[in-house]
Design a protein around this motif. Structure first.
Motif, PDB file in Angstrom:
ATOM      1  N   THR A 400       0.822  -1.209   0.000  1.00  7.06           N
ATOM      2  CA  THR A 400       0.000   0.000   0.000  1.00  7.06           C
ATOM      3  C   THR A 400       0.854   1.255   0.000  1.00  7.06           C
ATOM      4  O   THR A 400       0.558   2.227  -0.697  1.00  7.06           O
ATOM      5  CB  THR A 400      -0.927  -0.009   1.233  1.00  7.06           C
ATOM      6  N   ASN A 447      -5.566   2.906   2.504  1.00  4.68           N
ATOM      7  CA  ASN A 447      -5.729   3.343   3.892  1.00  4.68           C
ATOM      8  C   ASN A 447      -5.925   4.855   3.919  1.00  4.68           C
ATOM      9  O   ASN A 447      -6.111   5.493   2.879  1.00  4.68           O
ATOM     10  CB  ASN A 447      -4.533   2.908   4.742  1.00  4.68           C
ATOM     11  N   GLU A 448      -5.879   5.450   5.116  1.00  5.63           N
ATOM     12  CA  GLU A 448      -6.159   6.886   5.207  1.00  5.63           C
ATOM     13  C   GLU A 448      -5.157   7.726   4.433  1.00  5.63           C
ATOM     14  O   GLU A 448      -5.499   8.794   3.903  1.00  5.63           O
ATOM     15  CB  GLU A 448      -6.200   7.340   6.676  1.00  5.63           C
ATOM     16  N   ALA A 484     -11.845   5.579   6.751  1.00  2.87           N
ATOM     17  CA  ALA A 484     -10.471   6.083   6.594  1.00  2.87           C
ATOM     18  C   ALA A 484     -10.399   7.600   6.467  1.00  2.87           C
ATOM     19  O   ALA A 484      -9.419   8.131   5.949  1.00  2.87           O
ATOM     20  CB  ALA A 484      -9.821   5.430   5.370  1.00  2.87           C
ATOM     21  N   HIS A 530      -5.359   4.807  11.728  1.00  2.00           N
ATOM     22  CA  HIS A 530      -4.474   4.128  12.676  1.00  2.00           C
ATOM     23  C   HIS A 530      -4.124   5.004  13.874  1.00  2.00           C
ATOM     24  O   HIS A 530      -4.196   4.563  15.014  1.00  2.00           O
ATOM     25  CB  HIS A 530      -3.197   3.668  11.961  1.00  2.00           C
TER      26      HIS A 530
END
Length: 562
Positions: A400, A447-448, A484, A530
């Motif tokens: 990622t 992801n974010e 996210a 996260h």
């Protein structure tokens, strides 16, 4: 488990044949279990064997005393465990998979050795018996435990405590050796273990200072010992201290790391890790000239006949070329190094095998070049090379972060009034294509940071407000559905969307009653972020009260990740 099974069988045969197993027989079985890599099974077995030896030895002493009135190795019918036996048990606990618990239990065994030696419960030492070498702990007993604590230092929770215990244990070795005359000389291995523990632990602010004090003490001991090789600082000792300085990120970290490197040359020959650790310190300084300094040191390494560059050295230099802020005239040298790695590896030099970091760090370095609109396409070319290599070598796979870095490179091109709209369009298409490719691949999931990068690309590179609204509306929904939504995502949404879309996106949310204003962000939109400090609690502050703070938070988050 073939070796330990065979050792067990041999010991049983001695019993069945009516023979008395010697301490070497028992120690051999324990050592086989300690080296078996069977985790808890090994520690359970070695503990049971040791307890069995001690129990039987005590019973044999009692019988001898009742029969003859004294007990020694000639009339006691069971083997006496010695320091080698205990060290094998200590190794099983220290080298196993028990982490901090294993290290603590290994240290308890040392305390047990001291107690048994002092009480003479297993009988006095018999110097006429070559197997009776005593039960007092020695340097190996302590160094094995120090190694266990050093490995535990990597743990985020246990690290600081592991380092504290290692320092206390080393100090105790010094006291026992000097005051009581125990065979526990705190040699270079022991000092190196503690310095390495300080280098590995991320939760100690003064780790570099404490490690430096230990090195100074070791050097003093070496000089006072008439150049005893056991006390001479090793390359690992110096490398660990350089790494500790690199991780400290203090203003004088590079200068202090360089002094350690220079001092190393007086006692040993630097290796590739020495150069790499110093280059890493330069990279972490993020100074404007970090790239130039790192590249100069890498060229010094290449000229050193005693050292051969490895992947770590290449990667550290590439990383340094991408460090700092603003454009760099030599950041494009990262691509030269990557080309050289691939070429040398193709020619059989396995020491310089490119890995995930090699490709990702090169893309990051290219973002600092003055290449303008060409950064995105060059980053995408590197990602394509990475994917192609993974097809030929499954041991390295894109992830990622690699895809996110490429998207961010496309999103970060320099834009001014002279920028060709076609270049903006090309980079926007590349960013979206890379995003969609990641989602359909097996390399990872967005992801974010991925969403933050692609939202940034649409916000900066969209042709007009209508196109930006159309793209960002869809991305916003997808990002929230994935949980996210980060502060970075909100910042770029705020910059790229129209006032009407801003109101539309948050229209159904409850009003935030706090001084920040806006609407309260549901936790379902941010649950996958996260670091919860990067998860927004409220929407855009249209009154502008939160504008500056929001921008600063996003910039800090961006700099940490990219």
């Amino acid at each position: 488990n073939g070796d330990d099974d065979e050792a067990n069988a041999s010991l049983l045969r001695l019993y069945y044949d009516g023979c008395k197993p010697s301490v070497r027989s028992f120690t051999g079985v324990i050592a086989a279990w300690a080296n078996s890599n069977t985790g808890m099974l090994a520690t359970d077995r070695v503990s049971a064997i040791l307890d069995h030896m001690i129990e039987k030895r005590k019973a044999a002493i009692t019988n001898a005393m009742e029969a003859d009135g004294n007990a020694n190795n000639t009339n006691v019918s069971f083997a006496k465990p010695n320091v080698t036996t205990f060290n094998a048990v200590i190794k099983a606990f220290a080298k196993g998979e028990m982490g901090m618990s294993g290290a603590e239990q290994a240290q308890e065994l040392v305390e047990r050795m001291f107690a048994l030696d002092e009480s003479e419960e297993l009988g006095p030492d018999d110097w006429d018996d070559e197997d009776d070498i005593g039960i007092k702990p020695n340097t190996r007993s302590f160094s094995t435990i120090l190694d266990a604590y050093s490995r535990c230092a990597r743990d985020e929770r246990d690290g600081p405590e592991a380092v504290r215990r290692a320092e206390i244990l080393l100090k105790r070795m010094e006291e026992l050796y000097v005051i009581d005359g125990y065979d526990v000389k705190p040699n270079n291995v022991c000092f190196s273990e503690v310095i390495t523990a300080l280098a590995r632990c991320k939760g100690i602010r003064d780790a570099a200072d404490r490690a430096e004090i230990l090195l100074e003490k070791l050097i003093a001991l070496y000089r006072d010992s008439n150049d005893d090789e056991d006390m001479k600082p090793t390359v690992q000792t110096f490398n660990s201290l350089i790494t500790t300085h690199a991780r400290s990120r203090k203003p004088d970290a590079v200068e202090r790391a360089q002094k350690v490197f220079d001092l190393m040359c007086e006692y040993s020959t630097p290796d590739a890790t020495s150069y790499s650790a110093l280059i890493d310190a330069i990279a972490k300084s993020r100074s404007p000239d970090a790239g130039e300094k790192a590249l100069a040191l890498f060229h010094q390494l290449e000229k050193d006949d005693n050292v051969e560059a490895d992947s770590y050295a290449y990667n550290s230099t590439i990383n340094a070329l991408g460090a700092g802020y603003g454009e760099s005239t030599i950041a494009s040298e990262a691509l030269v190094l990557l080309d050289k790695m691939e070429e040398e590896y193709a020619n059989g030099n396995t020491m310089v095998k490119p890995d995930r970091h090699s490709y990702t760090a090169t893309m990051q370095a290219l973002m600092r070049t003055a290449d303008g609109a060409g950064i995105g396409s060059r980053a995408r070319t590197i990602l394509d090379r990475f994917v192609k290599r993974s097809e030929d070598d499954p041991s390295i796979q894109p992830d990622t972060f690699a895809y996110t870095t490429c998207i961010n490179a496309c999103a970060s091109i320099h834009i001014d009034r002279d920028t060709d709209p076609k270049d903006k369009r090309q980079n926007l298409i590349l960013a979206i294509q890379t995003f969609e490719e990641l989602k359909s691949s097996n390399y990872g999931s967005a992801n974010e940071f991925t969403y933050g990068a692609v939202i940034k690309a649409c916000s900066r590179l969209g042709m007009d407000m209508d196109e930006k609204d159309r793209l960002l509306r869809a991305l916003f929904k997808e990002c929230c559905d994935a949980g996210a939504l980060s502060k970075q995502c909100l910042m770029w949404l705020k910059r790229g969307t129209s006032s009407n879309l801003k109101r539309e996106l948050f229209a159904e949310l409850e009003e935030n009653r706090g001084p920040e204003g806006g609407q309260t962000i549901p936790s379902s939109w941010t649950h996958a972020v996260h670091n919860k400090r990067n998860a927004p609690r409220h929407s855009f502050d249209h009154s502008g009260h939160n504008r500056g703070n929001e921008r600063r938070q996003a910039r800090r988050q961006h700099s940490r990740q990219y």
